[in-house]
Design an enzyme around this catalytic site. Structure first.
Site, PDB file in Angstrom:
ATOM      1  N   PRO A  88       0.821  -1.197   0.000  1.00  0.00           N
ATOM      2  CA  PRO A  88       0.000   0.000   0.000  1.00  0.00           C
ATOM      3  C   PRO A  88       0.858   1.252   0.000  1.00  0.00           C
ATOM      4  O   PRO A  88       2.037   1.199   0.337  1.00  0.00           O
ATOM      5  CB  PRO A  88      -0.802  -0.113   1.306  1.00  0.00           C
ATOM      6  CG  PRO A  88       0.065  -0.934   2.196  1.00  0.00           C
ATOM      7  CD  PRO A  88       0.790  -1.901   1.285  1.00  0.00           C
ATOM      8  N   GLY A  90       2.800   4.417   0.975  1.00  0.00           N
ATOM      9  CA  GLY A  90       3.419   4.840   2.215  1.00  0.00           C
ATOM     10  C   GLY A  90       4.201   3.755   2.910  1.00  0.00           C
ATOM     11  O   GLY A  90       4.819   3.994   3.928  1.00  0.00           O
ATOM     12  N   CYS A  91       4.215   2.524   2.383  1.00  0.00           N
ATOM     13  CA  CYS A  91       4.953   1.436   3.024  1.00  0.00           C
ATOM     14  C   CYS A  91       5.899   0.830   2.013  1.00  0.00           C
ATOM     15  O   CYS A  91       5.455   0.264   1.025  1.00  0.00           O
ATOM     16  CB  CYS A  91       4.009   0.382   3.578  1.00  0.00           C
ATOM     17  SG  CYS A  91       4.867  -0.964   4.399  1.00  0.00           S
ATOM     18  N   GLY A  92       7.198   0.920   2.267  1.00  0.00           N
ATOM     19  CA  GLY A  92       8.159   0.433   1.301  1.00  0.00           C
ATOM     20  C   GLY A  92       8.680  -0.952   1.580  1.00  0.00           C
ATOM     21  O   GLY A  92       9.501  -1.463   0.844  1.00  0.00           O
ATOM     22  N   CYS A  94       6.433  -3.670   2.746  1.00  0.00           N
ATOM     23  CA  CYS A  94       5.340  -4.621   2.905  1.00  0.00           C
ATOM     24  C   CYS A  94       5.569  -5.869   2.071  1.00  0.00           C
ATOM     25  O   CYS A  94       5.976  -5.799   0.918  1.00  0.00           O
ATOM     26  CB  CYS A  94       4.018  -3.985   2.502  1.00  0.00           C
ATOM     27  SG  CYS A  94       3.534  -2.632   3.569  1.00  0.00           S
TER      28      CYS A  94
END
Length: 255
Positions: A88, A90-92, A94
């Site tokens: 998603p 904003g998350c590098g 995940c």
């Protein structure tokens, strides 16, 4: 009477290596060739553009596929560590399947004699604002720009995700033949550890932002030989690592 607002697009983009999906990222559907290449470099799927035999962007009913066909050696390496990741905005990190994957080994920058004036960092962060047409329309996206020792922006990319924008810039650098040596990257977001990792992949010695870095980002940048600097209060420049690259000045502050 209501005002009309322009909103940024956010689309699922699948990164596919040799027919197998490696990641699905929510991204702004622009500069996707740059995005795919930058992602592949940051993901360590390839180490240079010559290892990508073919790249195509294919629109599907539910999103977009960025299909990369890698040479045999890199294809085998990717297959050996195959993983799937849903990321998603904003998350590098995940979707990684082990703690060891969170911190890729980084080759420290060596032999770099880049020097930047504090005022040039301020100029670069200010100049980046004029390279954000999508932000001007929506006020809802991040920007990343490559700059030189005068603070002039050479390349810039935007995306709803700061990690995506960074990948797009790295891909654009590769496609344009622009080296990171003696150059810096300016970004409109905070500096997290994965952005330092991407900066190391691009071999850029300086990362400047309008917002502070995380503690782990500082630790990694110190080990990687990367200078982290941010625009602090009152227009001062806060330097967190490798201050030798920033020439002293009245507005320079060592954090």
């Amino acid at each position: 009477m209501s005002d009309t607002r322009v909103l940024p697009e956010e689309t699922p983009v699948a990164i596919i290596y040799n027919g197998s999906t490696q990641a699905v990222m929510m991204a702004t559907p622009a500069d996707l060739e740059d995005f795919a290449i930058g992602f592949a470099l940051a993901d360590h799927a390839v180490t240079n553009l010559g290892q990508i035999r073919e790249l195509e962007i294919v629109a599907q009913e539910t999103g977009i596929e960025a299909r990369l066909w890698l040479d045999e050696k890199r294809s085998d390496a990717v297959a050996a560590r195959r993983r799937r990741m849903a990321g998603p905005v904003g998350c590098g990190l995940c979707g990684i399947d082990s703690l060891s994957e969170a911190l890729h080994p980084i080759t420290p920058l060596a032999g770099d004699n880049a020097q930047f004036a504090a005022k040039d960092l301020e100029r670069a962060l200010d100049a980046l604002r004029s390279h954000q047409p999508l932000h001007d329309q929506t006020h809802a996206v991040h920007a990343v720009g490559l700059f030189g020792d005068s603070g002039a922006i050479y390349l810039a990319r935007e995306d709803v995700g700061r990690h995506n924008a960074f990948d797009k810039l790295v891909g654009a650098m590769g496609r344009s033949g622009l080296s990171g040596i003696s150059r810096g990257i300016a970004i409109t977001s905070r500096i997290s550890v994965d952005l330092v990792q991407k900066c190391a992949v691009a071999r850029v010695p300086l990362l400047a932002s309008v917002s502070s870095p995380t503690a782990l980002a500082v630790q990694l940048a110190e080990a990687a030989g990367i200078t982290l600097a941010t625009l602090g209060r009152g227009g001062r420049i806060d330097i967190f690592t490798h201050m030798n690259r920033i020439t002293t000045g009245a507005r320079t502050h060592v954090a």
